[in-house]
Design a protein around this motif. Sequence first.
Motif, PDB file in Angstrom:
ATOM      1  N   HIS A   1       0.968  -1.285   0.050  1.00  0.00           N
ATOM      2  CA  HIS A   1      -0.004  -0.119   0.098  1.00  0.00           C
ATOM      3  C   HIS A   1       0.824   1.190  -0.022  1.00  0.00           C
ATOM      4  O   HIS A   1       0.601   2.035  -0.866  1.00  0.00           O
ATOM      5  CB  HIS A   1      -0.860  -0.092   1.231  1.00  0.00           C
ATOM      6  N   LEU A   2       1.948   1.349   0.822  1.00  0.00           N
ATOM      7  CA  LEU A   2       2.696   2.457   0.897  1.00  0.00           C
ATOM      8  C   LEU A   2       3.532   2.577  -0.308  1.00  0.00           C
ATOM      9  O   LEU A   2       3.831   3.934  -0.718  1.00  0.00           O
ATOM     10  CB  LEU A   2       3.698   2.244   2.199  1.00  0.00           C
ATOM     11  N   VAL A   3       4.092   1.538  -1.049  1.00  0.00           N
ATOM     12  CA  VAL A   3       4.868   1.781  -2.227  1.00  0.00           C
ATOM     13  C   VAL A   3       3.938   2.084  -3.260  1.00  0.00           C
ATOM     14  O   VAL A   3       4.188   3.214  -4.087  1.00  0.00           O
ATOM     15  CB  VAL A   3       5.480   0.207  -2.743  1.00  0.00           C
ATOM     16  N   ALA A   4       2.550   1.626  -3.436  1.00  0.00           N
ATOM     17  CA  ALA A   4       1.327   2.024  -4.377  1.00  0.00           C
ATOM     18  C   ALA A   4       0.986   3.568  -4.302  1.00  0.00           C
ATOM     19  O   ALA A   4       0.547   4.053  -5.238  1.00  0.00           O
ATOM     20  CB  ALA A   4       0.639   0.904  -4.435  1.00  0.00           C
ATOM     21  N   LEU A   5       0.815   3.927  -3.196  1.00  0.00           N
ATOM     22  CA  LEU A   5       0.285   5.105  -2.790  1.00  0.00           C
ATOM     23  C   LEU A   5       1.174   6.395  -2.313  1.00  0.00           C
ATOM     24  O   LEU A   5       0.988   7.526  -2.622  1.00  0.00           O
ATOM     25  CB  LEU A   5      -0.817   5.135  -1.667  1.00  0.00           C
ATOM     26  N   ARG A   6       2.240   6.075  -1.820  1.00  0.00           N
ATOM     27  CA  ARG A   6       3.301   7.032  -1.256  1.00  0.00           C
ATOM     28  C   ARG A   6       4.732   6.689  -2.006  1.00  0.00           C
ATOM     29  O   ARG A   6       5.442   7.697  -1.680  1.00  0.00           O
ATOM     30  CB  ARG A   6       3.407   6.967   0.436  1.00  0.00           C
ATOM     31  N   GLY A   7       4.797   6.001  -2.864  1.00  0.00           N
ATOM     32  CA  GLY A   7       5.983   5.897  -3.796  1.00  0.00           C
ATOM     33  C   GLY A   7       7.351   5.456  -2.986  1.00  0.00           C
ATOM     34  O   GLY A   7       8.329   6.139  -3.259  1.00  0.00           O
ATOM     35  N   LEU A   8       7.074   4.612  -2.121  1.00  0.00           N
ATOM     36  CA  LEU A   8       8.312   4.408  -1.254  1.00  0.00           C
ATOM     37  C   LEU A   8       9.292   3.371  -2.166  1.00  0.00           C
ATOM     38  O   LEU A   8       8.702   2.722  -3.149  1.00  0.00           O
ATOM     39  CB  LEU A   8       8.139   3.708  -0.184  1.00  0.00           C
ATOM     40  N   ARG A   9      10.460   3.590  -2.263  1.00  0.00           N
ATOM     41  CA  ARG A   9      11.479   2.386  -2.933  1.00  0.00           C
ATOM     42  C   ARG A   9      11.461   1.111  -2.127  1.00  0.00           C
ATOM     43  O   ARG A   9      11.065   1.124  -0.714  1.00  0.00           O
ATOM     44  CB  ARG A   9      12.969   2.918  -2.995  1.00  0.00           C
TER      45      ARG A   9
ATOM     46  N   ILE B   1       3.927  -6.769 -14.192  1.00  0.00           N
ATOM     47  CA  ILE B   1       4.267  -5.669 -13.631  1.00  0.00           C
ATOM     48  C   ILE B   1       5.271  -5.549 -12.603  1.00  0.00           C
ATOM     49  O   ILE B   1       5.221  -6.856 -11.818  1.00  0.00           O
ATOM     50  CB  ILE B   1       2.884  -4.699 -13.006  1.00  0.00           C
ATOM     51  N   ARG B   2       6.131  -4.654 -12.401  1.00  0.00           N
ATOM     52  CA  ARG B   2       7.209  -4.948 -11.421  1.00  0.00           C
ATOM     53  C   ARG B   2       6.846  -4.186 -10.154  1.00  0.00           C
ATOM     54  O   ARG B   2       5.947  -3.076 -10.070  1.00  0.00           O
ATOM     55  CB  ARG B   2       8.403  -4.305 -11.892  1.00  0.00           C
ATOM     56  N   LEU B   3       7.572  -4.425  -9.179  1.00  0.00           N
ATOM     57  CA  LEU B   3       7.175  -3.807  -7.731  1.00  0.00           C
ATOM     58  C   LEU B   3       7.633  -2.347  -7.908  1.00  0.00           C
ATOM     59  O   LEU B   3       6.888  -1.661  -7.617  1.00  0.00           O
ATOM     60  CB  LEU B   3       7.976  -4.309  -6.669  1.00  0.00           C
ATOM     61  N   HIS B   4       8.682  -2.126  -8.619  1.00  0.00           N
ATOM     62  CA  HIS B   4       9.057  -0.503  -8.735  1.00  0.00           C
ATOM     63  C   HIS B   4       8.083   0.166  -9.600  1.00  0.00           C
ATOM     64  O   HIS B   4       7.936   1.335  -9.320  1.00  0.00           O
ATOM     65  CB  HIS B   4      10.397  -0.440  -9.389  1.00  0.00           C
ATOM     66  N   ASP B   5       7.388  -0.540 -10.413  1.00  0.00           N
ATOM     67  CA  ASP B   5       6.201   0.360 -11.125  1.00  0.00           C
ATOM     68  C   ASP B   5       5.027   0.772 -10.283  1.00  0.00           C
ATOM     69  O   ASP B   5       4.358   1.646 -10.689  1.00  0.00           O
ATOM     70  CB  ASP B   5       5.503  -0.676 -11.887  1.00  0.00           C
ATOM     71  N   LEU B   6       4.856   0.252  -9.024  1.00  0.00           N
ATOM     72  CA  LEU B   6       4.018   0.822  -8.034  1.00  0.00           C
ATOM     73  C   LEU B   6       4.106   1.987  -7.838  1.00  0.00           C
ATOM     74  O   LEU B   6       3.543   3.177  -7.382  1.00  0.00           O
ATOM     75  CB  LEU B   6       3.739  -0.020  -6.890  1.00  0.00           C
ATOM     76  N   ARG B   7       5.697   2.426  -7.375  1.00  0.00           N
ATOM     77  CA  ARG B   7       6.227   3.620  -7.216  1.00  0.00           C
ATOM     78  C   ARG B   7       5.899   4.578  -8.429  1.00  0.00           C
ATOM     79  O   ARG B   7       5.587   5.976  -8.010  1.00  0.00           O
ATOM     80  CB  ARG B   7       7.686   3.644  -6.892  1.00  0.00           C
ATOM     81  N   HIS B   8       6.192   4.272  -9.546  1.00  0.00           N
ATOM     82  CA  HIS B   8       5.734   5.038 -10.637  1.00  0.00           C
ATOM     83  C   HIS B   8       4.413   5.406 -10.838  1.00  0.00           C
ATOM     84  O   HIS B   8       3.929   6.512 -11.077  1.00  0.00           O
ATOM     85  CB  HIS B   8       6.106   4.560 -11.893  1.00  0.00           C
ATOM     86  N   GLY B   9       3.478   4.324 -10.146  1.00  0.00           N
ATOM     87  CA  GLY B   9       2.046   4.543 -10.353  1.00  0.00           C
ATOM     88  C   GLY B   9       1.659   5.719  -9.174  1.00  0.00           C
ATOM     89  O   GLY B   9       0.693   6.420  -9.460  1.00  0.00           O
TER      90      GLY B   9
END
Length: 209
Positions: free
Chosen positions: A6-14, A125-133
């Motif tokens: 959730h934090l990676v997808a909404l707040r852009g954490l690495r 989809i990569r985990l890092h793509d959530l950060r871009h999202g």
Amino acid sequence: MYALFHLVALRGLRRGEACGLRPEDLDLKAQTLTIATQLVAVGGVGIEENAPKSDAGDRVVALDRDSVGALKRHLTRQRKAREKAGAAWVDSGRLFTQPTGAWIGPDWLTDRFERLARRAGLPPIRLHDLRHGAATIALAAGVDRKVVQEMLGHASIGLTSDTYTSVLPEVARDAAEAAARLVPRQKRSRAHPGSHEPDKSADIDESAS
């Protein structure tokens, strides 16, 4: 892992930042998360704690209410897991851990996410793509680029602009439309049915409104 994703997808954490979070980095009352450390894979054989990727990576991230709720539920589940594990619990000092309390490695987290994505039938989809999202969502919502830069921990606003240049024109158009909607417009009136009077609204000079 829900609260972490959730934090990676909404707040852009690495991913390393999410793995490196400590309980003391979370302030539920202030609704903030301090990014002060990260976990990194070393030679594919070990994990070590490092400082954030850059000076800009050392930052405070604001949390929305949904994120705070997800973190509260995570802490409750973690407390129950600790009680269940008893003496077997490993006190790694991390906010997100394995069921035993041990560290979560960045590579393990990536593999776990990819397995979950395949199981859910999602496109690759990569985990890092959530950060871009997360960045795209923020920009589309009209968040200032400087704020997005600070949220992501980018070293410069130029990096943010260059990375998301394809999103910015759409954001600019939406901003223009939003600004235009704030300007009152004179409504056109039409002649009453059956009236022989011409529709004078056609002669309204819209530039005057």
